[in-house]
Write a protein that holds these residues in place. Structure first.
Motif, mmCIF file in Angstrom:
data_model
loop_
_atom_site.group_PDB
_atom_site.id
_atom_site.type_symbol
_atom_site.label_atom_id
_atom_site.label_comp_id
_atom_site.label_asym_id
_atom_site.label_seq_id
_atom_site.Cartn_x
_atom_site.Cartn_y
_atom_site.Cartn_z
ATOM 1 N N TYR A 19 1.309 -1.127 0.262
ATOM 2 C CA TYR A 19 -0.042 -0.241 -0.343
ATOM 3 C C TYR A 19 1.115 1.263 -0.117
ATOM 4 N N LEU A 52 0.679 6.003 8.910
ATOM 5 C CA LEU A 52 0.200 4.650 8.400
ATOM 6 C C LEU A 52 1.036 3.022 9.015
ATOM 7 N N LEU A 85 -0.118 13.059 7.175
ATOM 8 C CA LEU A 85 0.404 11.797 7.044
ATOM 9 C C LEU A 85 1.375 12.093 7.997
ATOM 10 N N THR A 137 -6.341 13.547 7.468
ATOM 11 C CA THR A 137 -5.728 12.626 7.964
ATOM 12 C C THR A 137 -6.540 11.474 6.709
ATOM 13 N N LYS A 138 -7.523 11.433 7.083
ATOM 14 C CA LYS A 138 -8.524 10.217 6.950
ATOM 15 C C LYS A 138 -9.036 10.498 5.352
ATOM 16 N N LEU A 141 -6.510 9.517 2.864
ATOM 17 C CA LEU A 141 -6.387 8.393 2.732
ATOM 18 C C LEU A 141 -7.651 7.676 1.973
ATOM 19 N N ASP A 145 -7.117 5.825 -1.778
ATOM 20 C CA ASP A 145 -7.992 4.825 -1.580
ATOM 21 C C ASP A 145 -8.375 4.700 -3.086
ATOM 22 N N SER A 152 -7.884 0.843 2.269
ATOM 23 C CA SER A 152 -6.847 1.201 3.302
ATOM 24 C C SER A 152 -6.894 0.753 4.521
#
Length: 165
Positions: A19, A52, A85, A137-138, A141, A145, A152
């Motif tokens: 990933y 991560l 991140l 952050t969300k 991601l 994705d 993720s």
């Protein structure tokens, strides 16, 4: 090829590796690493510490140590950008837990670049002024994705359980 020094970027293992290093293949990576190891060349791992791999980075280090890599093989630093991140986006209780774990690891005096790296990460967590924004952050991601056609949450279930729930 005498006195060759390989610097290999790796931040996690298995599906987390795939990933983070999108389009990377863990099995190919390991096969190549094992081959390079037979050549007698110096190998260093350049590793970034971030949201991560806030738990799994240390498993990654252990994995390579079990393969026989020395503590002078690990050069680790905190990821600064993208800010979404950065490790400092994690909740305070998790940051405190990480700091305690780092202090414990440092107290065992692993020496070499590994100890220096652990001290640098601890310093980053302790001294850096940062405005945490886990919503960003969300969103990062979510966008990753969509681009990668990967969920993720399936790759990083602990992150989602502990932080992004």
């Amino acid at each position: 090829f005498k006195n060759v020094h390989w610097t290999i970027s790796v931040d996690a293992i298995e599906e987390e590796y795939e990933y983070i290093r999108h389009h990377g293949n863990w099995q190919d990576f390991i096969a190549n690493l094992k081959y390079i190891s037979t050549l007698g060349h110096k190998i260093s791992f350049n590793m970034l510490y971030f949201v991560l791999n806030y738990r799994s980075l240390f498993d990654t280090i252990n994995y390579f140590q079990k393969m026989g890599f020395h503590n002078n093989s690990f050069v680790i630093g905190p990821l600064h950008t993208p800010q979404s991140l950065n490790i400092l986006n994690l909740p305070g209780n998790i940051i405190d837990e990480i700091k305690n774990n780092l202090k414990t690891m440092i107290s065992k005096e692993p020496g070499f670049l590994l100890e220096n790296s652990l001290e640098n990460i601890l310093n980053h967590l302790t001294e850096t002024k940062f405005h945490a924004n886990i919503k960003e952050t969300k969103e990062t991601l979510r966008k990753m994705d969509l681009r990668r056609h990967i969920d993720s949450e399936k790759v990083f279930p602990i992150l989602y359980k502990e932080v992004l729930n």
